[in-house]
Design an enzyme around this catalytic site. Structure first.
Site, PDB file in Angstrom:
ATOM      1  N   THR A  66      19.621  -5.548   7.639  1.00  9.22           N
ATOM      2  CA  THR A  66      18.419  -5.390   8.210  1.00  9.22           C
ATOM      3  C   THR A  66      17.484  -5.838   6.973  1.00  9.22           C
ATOM      4  OG1 THR A  66      19.304  -3.629   9.401  1.00  9.22           O
ATOM      5  CG2 THR A  66      17.072  -3.798   9.326  1.00  9.22           C
ATOM      6  N   THR A  81      17.870   0.972   6.688  1.00 11.07           N
ATOM      7  CA  THR A  81      19.014  -0.276   6.859  1.00 11.07           C
ATOM      8  C   THR A  81      20.418   0.258   6.530  1.00 11.07           C
ATOM      9  OG1 THR A  81      19.684  -2.314   5.544  1.00 11.07           O
ATOM     10  CG2 THR A  81      18.575  -0.781   4.408  1.00 11.07           C
ATOM     11  N   GLY A  97      23.884   1.391  11.755  1.00 10.63           N
ATOM     12  CA  GLY A  97      23.046   2.022  12.683  1.00 10.63           C
ATOM     13  C   GLY A  97      23.242   2.945  13.536  1.00 10.63           C
TER      14      GLY A  97
END
Length: 349
Positions: A217, A268, A271
């Site tokens: 990310t 980041t 998830g």
């Protein structure tokens, strides 16, 4: 030795001078106005070449500079966050936009979110496939609709109708990301470590082990001259993801959260754990309700994610210009810029 004018310069990771000021500022005294990340994972010096390290340093520096230039002009923190994330989305080095990873079906599905700390307005998109800069689509949802999140074809139609650039699927193709998908699939089939198939040092896209297919990310948090915070996050998701999987990045409160009264946060990492932790909002709540510092709050949240079995990192910036870049992996692409324009870029722990 009196009256000697001394200039202090910050030297970047690739032995490049990133910025100079005419006054020494201790790191704990500096007022930061932007912090960014380009993903966390098993980022180790042994897997990096000088050329690769220089490429990441240059890209992170460009992102910070683009945000700083707007803040210096008096533009909003929202504009600065969007600009910094755009730079990383346009680079094949990061798993966002141009460098997005592939799904199990060989497609690129992109997610992003952005939030305004002054108004608590937010916008997000998930599972989009033809928008060049997903963070721009998220901003459009926030500014030009009554909604917070849009997904799939509807999000694509809305974004295009509101001025976001569209691109063909081929725009997101990079050979290294495609090869990464094939290795990951072979690992599933044979149980053999995927990175045995590739010399990581020869890879241009990252210094991470192939096991870190869940990372990548990008994100930014900014503080403008009006004292307003903004935060944004963008990602291509997880390599080999299936069934329309969506991670934390487009979820307000998990991947992104921002409140002028506490801090702006971008996450980041793995998830699923950040969603379960409601990680970004939890940092804010710990600051507000337990009166923790930003550094203490991010550390507690990362520790809690680690105890659940997750890993990754969090960046944050509060209303006083204090910054946090906390992670439990061996590295995180990250950087800051202070009110004087002094840029610092870091990669390893």
């Amino acid at each position: 030795m009196k009256n000697i004018f001394r200039v202090f310069c910050l030297v970047g990771m690739a032995s490049t001078v990133l910025s100079c000021t005419n006054q020494a500022v201790k790191i704990d005294e500096a007022k930061y106005i932007m912090v960014i990340h380009g993903g966390a994972g098993t980022i180790e010096k042994q897997h990096m070449t000088p050329e690769k390290e220089a490429a990441y340093t240059a890209a992170l520096t460009e992102a910070l500079q683009s945000g700083y230039d707007l803040l210096k002009e008096g533009k909003s923190s929202m504009d600065a966050v969007q600009a910094a994330v755009n730079v990383m989305e346009n680079s094949p080095l990061f798993n966002a936009g141009k460098g997005a990873v592939f799904t199990n079906e060989g497609k690129n599905e992109l997610d992003a979110s952005i939030m305004d700390g002054k108004t608590l307005k937010a916008g997000a998109v998930a599972g989009i496939t033809n928008i060049k800069n997903p963070i721009n689509a998220a901003r459009a949802v926030m500014d030009k609709s009554e909604h917070v999140m849009m997904v799939g074809k509807g999000a694509e139609f809305f974004a295009a109708a509101n001025g976001c650039d569209t691109v063909p699927a081929s725009y997101f193709f990079t050979q290294e990301r495609w090869d990464q998908l094939q290795r990951t699939k072979r690992e599933e089939e044979t149980g053999r470590a995927a990175f045995n198939d590739v010399d990581i040092r020869k890879s241009r896209i990252s210094g991470v082990a192939e096991a870190d297919k869940k990372f990548g990310t990008v994100g930014a948090v900014a503080l403008d001259k009006e004292g307003n915070l903004a935060a944004g996050t963008s990602t291509g998701g997880m390599t080999n993801k299936k069934y329309g999987r969506v991670g934390d990045s487009p979820i307000i409160g998990a991947g992104t959260y921002c409140n002028n009264l506490t801090a702006g946060i971008s996450s980041t990492g793995w998830g699923e754990y950040y969603i379960r932790e409601v990680a970004a909002n939890r940092v804010s709540a710990l600051i507000e309700l337990k009166k923790l510092s930003l550094e203490q709050a991010t550390k507690q949240v990362i520790d809690e994610i680690g105890k659940m079995g997750g890993d990754g990192g969090i960046i944050g910036l509060d209303k006083t210009g204090k910054v946090a870049m906390t992670f439990n992996t061996s590295g995180m692409y990250r950087g800051t810029v202070d009110e004087n324009g002094k840029i610092s870029v870091y990669i390893y722990k």
